[in-house]
Structures are given as C-alpha cells and as structure tokens.
Design a protein around this motif. Structure first.
Motif, PDB file in Angstrom:
ATOM      1  N   VAL A 202       0.881  -1.166   0.000  1.00 24.78           N
ATOM      2  CA  VAL A 202       0.000   0.000   0.000  1.00 24.78           C
ATOM      3  C   VAL A 202       0.915   1.212   0.000  1.00 24.78           C
ATOM      4  CG1 VAL A 202      -1.851   1.242   1.171  1.00 24.78           C
ATOM      5  CG2 VAL A 202      -1.774  -1.265   1.272  1.00 24.78           C
ATOM      6  N   ALA A 203       1.040   1.857  -1.159  1.00 21.53           N
ATOM      7  CA  ALA A 203       2.020   2.933  -1.333  1.00 21.53           C
ATOM      8  C   ALA A 203       1.323   4.227  -1.731  1.00 21.53           C
ATOM      9  CB  ALA A 203       3.050   2.539  -2.392  1.00 21.53           C
ATOM     10  N   ASP A 204       1.861   5.341  -1.256  1.00 20.38           N
ATOM     11  CA  ASP A 204       1.309   6.655  -1.590  1.00 20.38           C
ATOM     12  C   ASP A 204       2.445   7.605  -1.925  1.00 20.38           C
ATOM     13  OD1 ASP A 204       1.992   8.534   0.846  1.00 20.38           O
ATOM     14  OD2 ASP A 204       1.330   6.646   1.734  1.00 20.38           O
ATOM     15  N   ASN A 205       2.093   8.761  -2.474  1.00 25.60           N
ATOM     16  CA  ASN A 205       3.079   9.791  -2.790  1.00 25.60           C
ATOM     17  C   ASN A 205       2.934  10.981  -1.859  1.00 25.60           C
ATOM     18  OD1 ASN A 205       0.666  10.824  -3.722  1.00 25.60           O
ATOM     19  ND2 ASN A 205       1.514  11.643  -5.639  1.00 25.60           N
ATOM     20  N   LEU A 239       7.998  -0.770   6.590  1.00 24.08           N
ATOM     21  CA  LEU A 239       7.667   0.579   6.155  1.00 24.08           C
ATOM     22  C   LEU A 239       8.811   1.071   5.290  1.00 24.08           C
ATOM     23  CD1 LEU A 239       6.264   2.113   9.471  1.00 24.08           C
ATOM     24  CD2 LEU A 239       5.020   0.975   7.629  1.00 24.08           C
ATOM     25  N   LEU A 240       8.543   1.223   3.991  1.00 21.61           N
ATOM     26  CA  LEU A 240       9.591   1.541   3.032  1.00 21.61           C
ATOM     27  C   LEU A 240       9.376   2.938   2.463  1.00 21.61           C
ATOM     28  CD1 LEU A 240       9.495  -1.857   1.095  1.00 21.61           C
ATOM     29  CD2 LEU A 240      10.922  -1.259   3.066  1.00 21.61           C
ATOM     30  N   PRO A 241      10.356   3.846   2.620  1.00 20.18           N
ATOM     31  CA  PRO A 241      10.226   5.171   2.007  1.00 20.18           C
ATOM     32  C   PRO A 241      10.170   5.061   0.490  1.00 20.18           C
ATOM     33  CG  PRO A 241      11.993   5.114   3.646  1.00 20.18           C
ATOM     34  CD  PRO A 241      11.590   3.698   3.395  1.00 20.18           C
ATOM     35  N   GLN A 242       9.308   5.847  -0.128  1.00 22.76           N
ATOM     36  CA  GLN A 242       9.203   5.878  -1.585  1.00 22.76           C
ATOM     37  C   GLN A 242      10.274   6.788  -2.168  1.00 22.76           C
ATOM     38  OE1 GLN A 242       7.300   3.271  -2.410  1.00 22.76           O
ATOM     39  NE2 GLN A 242       5.727   4.380  -3.551  1.00 22.76           N
ATOM     40  N   GLU A 243      10.630   6.528  -3.407  1.00 27.84           N
ATOM     41  CA  GLU A 243      11.587   7.394  -4.072  1.00 27.84           C
ATOM     42  C   GLU A 243      10.984   8.784  -4.255  1.00 27.84           C
ATOM     43  OE1 GLU A 243      13.043   5.822  -7.677  1.00 27.84           O
ATOM     44  OE2 GLU A 243      13.821   3.969  -6.794  1.00 27.84           O
ATOM     45  N   GLY A 244      11.674   9.760  -3.748  1.00 28.75           N
ATOM     46  CA  GLY A 244      11.198  11.130  -3.858  1.00 28.75           C
ATOM     47  C   GLY A 244      10.268  11.523  -2.733  1.00 28.75           C
ATOM     48  N   GLN A 250       4.490  -2.494   3.373  1.00 29.02           N
ATOM     49  CA  GLN A 250       4.660  -3.772   2.675  1.00 29.02           C
ATOM     50  C   GLN A 250       4.503  -4.938   3.647  1.00 29.02           C
ATOM     51  OE1 GLN A 250       7.624  -4.418  -0.599  1.00 29.02           O
ATOM     52  NE2 GLN A 250       8.618  -5.750   0.910  1.00 29.02           N
ATOM     53  N   LEU A 251       3.605  -5.847   3.307  1.00 28.99           N
ATOM     54  CA  LEU A 251       3.343  -7.050   4.100  1.00 28.99           C
ATOM     55  C   LEU A 251       3.731  -8.265   3.278  1.00 28.99           C
ATOM     56  CD1 LEU A 251       1.939  -8.691   6.438  1.00 28.99           C
ATOM     57  CD2 LEU A 251      -0.151  -8.506   5.067  1.00 28.99           C
ATOM     58  N   THR A 252       4.480  -9.189   3.894  1.00 27.28           N
ATOM     59  CA  THR A 252       4.840 -10.437   3.249  1.00 27.28           C
ATOM     60  C   THR A 252       4.321 -11.585   4.111  1.00 27.28           C
ATOM     61  OG1 THR A 252       6.856  -9.405   2.384  1.00 27.28           O
ATOM     62  CG2 THR A 252       6.710 -11.808   2.276  1.00 27.28           C
TER      63      THR A 252
END
Length: 257
Positions: A202-205, A239-244, A250-252
């Motif tokens: 689940v990613a956002d900008n 919890l992964l920072p997005q580029e920019g 992220q769940l695995t």
C-alpha cells in the motif's frame, strides 16, 4: 493362650480389617469416578462442536443483528451529521473529514461482521467499493492491482481477514496523514528464502514519515496493530520510504500456512 498372644492376634485382625476397609473405599472411589466419567462423557461430546473456531448459528444471527443496528442507527446519525456540515466553510473541513472517516470505519466494520467467511477477493472488492468515494473527494487517484495474472490461489480464512484489515488500516493512515494525490494497492506472489509468499503493498506519494521520528509516533497505534496482525499469520511488515516522496507499507505472508 497367653494375653500377649491374644492381643497380637486381635491387632493383626484389626489391621486386616483396616486394610480391607481402605481397599473397599478405594474401590468405591474408583466406581464413583467411573460413573461420573460415563455420565459426563456424552455431555462433553455434545460440547465439542461449540469449541470450533467457526461461530454457531446463534452467534452468527446475533452478529448480524448488531451489524444491522450499527448500520441503521449509528450510521444514519453520522450521515445526518455530515449533512449538517457546510462544505463551503473552510473551518469545517477537518470536521467533515473526521465524520467521513468515522462513517467509513463503521461501514467497513459492519461489512466484516456480515462477511466472516468471505474470500480475500470479496473482502478487497468490498473494501475498494467503500474507500473509493473517500479517495475521490480528496482527489486521490487509486491504482488497484490485486494478483491479476497470478496462478497462486489467493489466501483465505484467517489470512484473508488479516490482510484485508491491514489494507484498511494502511488506507486509513493515508487518508488521515499522508496528504497524497496517488495511492497504489498491489497484491502479488513472490519467491522468498522460505518459499512462495504473498506480498501486499500500500504505497502513496504523500508526506511520508518525518525524518528522525519513529513510525509509531507519526502513525499512532495503527502500525502496532498492523504488525500484530502480520505476526498472527506468520508474516512481517515493513515501512519503506518511496523514491522522492511517500511511504510504502509492505506485508509479506507465507503462501503455505
């Protein structure tokens, strides 16, 4: 026969009687215990289905009744409250968003109570239906990619329930904190060191995590809840920072539980 001999004989007779008495008491206790076991066994067998993880019909009916009452009573009150808020007044913007999020959470809660046995595909489809209006009102574009070409069967049962709950919590954080214009929800299978697994993103900008601030502070209890749910299905959360700009939750989860 001497007195000592008589006393010794009497003592031996009393000892034998005492031993016999204790043996009879022990035998009686065993008989009583056996009768109790025989009497209680049918009742225990009758109660075994009630210990099943699946709710009984009575529990299901009560759950449906509570869900209807929440939807009809609390839901209608929230709708009325939203109708009273003047959207043109900039000072009411925060109030409107709070009421909308309350109504969204309530509807998702009712959905989860009604669909206890639903598959992951049904849960996520219902979640998308519920969150789409809230995203549209905030101008957030949704990109939805839920295993469109994956041969691995979607998880079900408890895993499906926990994955859907994590998606809901992550989206709620985006709506409340991210100030984003785009949201990506992706679910696909991956190969890990432990074998095949499902990976949810689940990613956002949006604003992302403030530098130097722990995630638990900026996201409140939500991150703890998501991590607990991930651990409950042998998964792990990152919890992964997005580029920019932005953040990716992220769940695995292992494909084989």
């Amino acid at each position: 026969m001497s007195v000592d001999t008589l006393l010794l004989a009497s003592a031996e007779q009393l000892s034998l009687q005492a031993q016999l008495r204790w043996k009879l008491l022990g035998l009686g206790a065993l008989v009583v215990l056996g009768i109790l076991l025989i009497v209680q066994l049918p009742r225990a067998l009758q109660w075994r289905p009630r210990r099943s993880i699946r709710p009984s019909p009575d529990v299901k009916r009560e759950r449906e009744r509570i869900a209807r009452n929440l939807h009809d009573q609390v839901g209608s009150q929230l709708v009325n409250a939203i109708a009273l808020v003047d959207e043109r007044d900039s000072e009411h913007g925060t109030l409107m968003q709070s009421l909308e999020l309350c109504l969204l959470d309530l509807r998702l809660l009712v959905d989860s109570m009604d669909g206890e046995d639903d598959s992951l595909a049904d849960r996520l489809a219902r979640l998308r239906h519920r969150i789409q209006p809230a995203l549209d009102r905030r101008g957030i574009a949704l990109h939805w990619e839920i295993a469109p070409h994956d041969e691995l069967a979607l998880p079900g049962g408890k895993v499906a329930r926990e994955i859907a709950a994590i998606v809901q919590e992550a989206v709620s954080n985006v709506l409340q904190h991210a100030d984003a214009t785009a949201l990506v929800i992706r679910l696909h299978s991956v190969q890990t060191m432990q074998g095949r697994a499902w990976q949810l993103q689940v990613a956002d900008n949006g604003a992302g995590l403030p530098s130097g601030e722990p995630a638990c502070h900026s996201l409140g209890r939500g991150i703890d809840s998501m991590r607990s749910r991930a651990a409950a299905v042998a998964g792990w959360l990152e919890l992964l920072p997005q580029e920019g700009r932005g953040l990716c939750v992220q769940l695995t989860v292992p494909a084989v539980q």
